[in-house]
Design an enzyme around this catalytic site. Structure first.
Site, short mmCIF file in Angstrom:
data_model
loop_
_atom_site.label_atom_id
_atom_site.label_comp_id
_atom_site.label_asym_id
_atom_site.label_seq_id
_atom_site.Cartn_x
_atom_site.Cartn_y
_atom_site.Cartn_z
N ALA A 1 -7.50 88.53 26.63
CA ALA A 1 -8.91 88.32 26.28
C ALA A 1 -9.22 88.80 24.87
O ALA A 1 -8.70 89.82 24.42
CB ALA A 1 -9.82 89.06 27.28
N CYS A 2 -10.06 88.06 24.18
CA CYS A 2 -10.59 88.50 22.89
C CYS A 2 -12.03 88.04 22.79
O CYS A 2 -12.59 87.46 23.72
CB CYS A 2 -9.75 87.99 21.72
N ASP A 3 -12.65 88.29 21.66
CA ASP A 3 -14.07 88.03 21.50
C ASP A 3 -14.42 86.56 21.73
O ASP A 3 -15.29 86.22 22.52
CB ASP A 3 -14.51 88.47 20.10
N ILE B 1 -14.02 87.10 26.31
CA ILE B 1 -14.57 88.15 27.17
C ILE B 1 -15.81 87.64 27.90
O ILE B 1 -16.07 88.02 29.04
CB ILE B 1 -14.90 89.40 26.34
#
Length: 470
Positions: A379-381, A413
């Site tokens: 997961a990332c922004d 996210i």
């Protein structure tokens, strides 16, 4: 209570979640604009205003509404945003970012109130009328109140930006932008502030320098060049690959660990940012649309006609200054493997937390079932940049270890919670991931290319799968 930084990251993530899925449309509009202006083609120029004023804000509104309440939320968000578009004489990106999610939230609350109270056979009728009536009301409010208010706000901010440009102080915004990026606030700055203001400049001048401020890869490239020349161990070995990914892939997060392990390098980043923005304003260059990711390729594609070589010169100048300032700072630091791998621990100490990797492989080993693990979420922004790269690297390592039944996928996210057995994310974003999906074990990493956690995950999987096979 979550820190201000985490709250700002959440806001940036929501803004990014509305813009990033529509970047293809932004690029299509930018290319049509650039080609139409360059060729002075009447047909292509006809695309510019309608796409800018209608298509792009409505796409943003739909994405924002859908994130809040599914497809119906997207529909009502689009209807509500039409009011702001009709009531304003500027591009309503801000209006779309506000009214899209707000209208969807109102619809969601309305549905919760009437849940179980609709007579049998009237469900479809009520659902359609609720979207129509609520959407129409919010649309009128948008035209009467929201559009004028945002127009005035945008005008005030635009006057401020113009004043900064005229008085040659715009370069000093790097004092805030560059450190904020290291804290993963780049989406809040880029999508929430610079892009909407850039669209206003675009309508007036045909290009905007604001699109270049956050996306400029020069300062980060200078840092990585410093490590390529004066780094040691893993930091030097990782710098070359990181520089390629950073410059051409546009994933700026790749250089963050190099700065986190030597915070004095913020001086080099700021110096490079000031130089780049000064050159941009001095040479009077700009982009015709959002450059995301911040790749030199994307920047060149979105560059205004006749500005490409000037933009490239400014980017190289910012990289050169950042490199020259960073070089003695890198040489003076230890730059050994222990320092590089301890970047996460140093950041955890600042936050007063235990090591993320020890929490997975030591104290919480019983809750992490590697034996039956099938899905790993990275997961990332925005769910498209660093997470896509990290997921690819981790998947390759798992496959090379002979494990065929574990899949690694990337996700934003904002789209959590999701079905998975383990989540991997950037250390600075771990709090937000845990808030969204607290029952799934989460590992925080800082070095996207050579994170030691990758190997520990693979080793744990191999050991667990071998036990299963035995």
């Amino acid at each position: 209570m979550a820190s201000i930084r985490v709250q700002a990251q959440k806001v940036g993530s929501k803004l990014s979640g509305m813009v990033v899925p529509n970047l293809g449309a932004f690029m299509a509009w930018g290319m049509l604009t650039a080609i139409g202006i360059a060729l002075n083609n009447d047909l292509l120029r006809e695309f510019i205003a309608p796409m800018l004023n209608y298509l792009l804000p409505l796409l943003i509104a739909f994405a924002g509404g859908r994130a809040v309440y599914g497809y119906r939320g997207g529909v009502i968000g689009t209807v509500a945003t039409m009011g702001a578009i009709v009531g304003a004489d500027i591009t309503m990106f801000l209006g779309a970012m506000i009214l899209g999610p707000f209208a969807a939230w109102i619809l969601k609350k309305f549905d919760e109130v009437i849940d179980g109270k609709i007579p049998t056979g009237f469900e479809l009728l009520i659902n359609n009328f609720s979207v129509g009536i609520i959407g129409a009301v919010i649309s009128i409010i948008g035209a009467i109140a929201v559009a004028p208010a945002l127009t005035e706000l945008t005008n005030v901010m635009s006057i401020g930006v113009d004043w900064m440009i005229q008085h040659r102080v715009l370069p000093f915004t790097a004092i805030f932008i560059e450190p904020a990026k290291i804290l993963f606030l780049n989406n809040a700055i880029g999508q929430g502030i610079l892009s909407p203001l850039g669209s206003t400049q675009l309508a007036e001048y045909g290009k905007s320098v604001l699109y270049l401020l956050e996306s400029n890869p020069g300062p980060g490239l200078g840092i990585l060049l410093g490590y390529m020349v004066a780094g040691k161990g893993n930091s030097k070995a990782s710098a070359f690959g990181a520089s390629i990914i950073h410059l051409f892939g546009g994933i700026h997060e790749i250089y963050f660990p190099f700065v986190l392990m030597n915070p004095a390098l913020l001086i080099a980043l700021i110096a490079g940012g000031i130089t780049g923005t000064f050159m941009f304003t001095l040479l009077n260059v700009g982009l015709v649309g959002v450059a995301s990711p911040g790749s030199i390729i994307t920047i060149m594609i979105m560059g205004a006609g006749g500005d490409h070589l000037k933009i490239l010169l400014a980017v190289l100048a910012s990289a050169a200054v950042s490199f020259l300032v960073a070089l003695p700072l890198v040489r003076r630091s230890k730059n050994d493997d222990e320092e590089f791998s301890s970047a996460a621990k140093e950041m955890e100490n600042l936050k007063g937390k235990k090591s993320s990797i020890s929490s997975v492989f030591e104290s919480d080993s019983q809750t992490t079932d590697f034996k039956n693990m099938k899905l790993i979420a990275y997961a990332c922004d925005a769910g498209m940049g660093s997470s896509a790269m990290g997921a690819s690297i981790l998947q390759k390592r798992i496959t090379q270890a002979g494990i065929a039944d574990v899949k690694v996928f990337h996700i934003s996210i904002a789209e959590l919670p999701t079905e998975c057995d383990l989540i991997v994310t950037q250390e600075a974003l771990k709090d937000r991931v845990s808030d969204k999906q607290p029952k799934t074990q989460c590992i925080g990493i800082t070095d996207f290319l050579n994170a030691p956690e990758y190997q520990e995950i693979v080793t744990s999987l191999v050991e667990a799968k071998n036990v299963a096979g035995g």
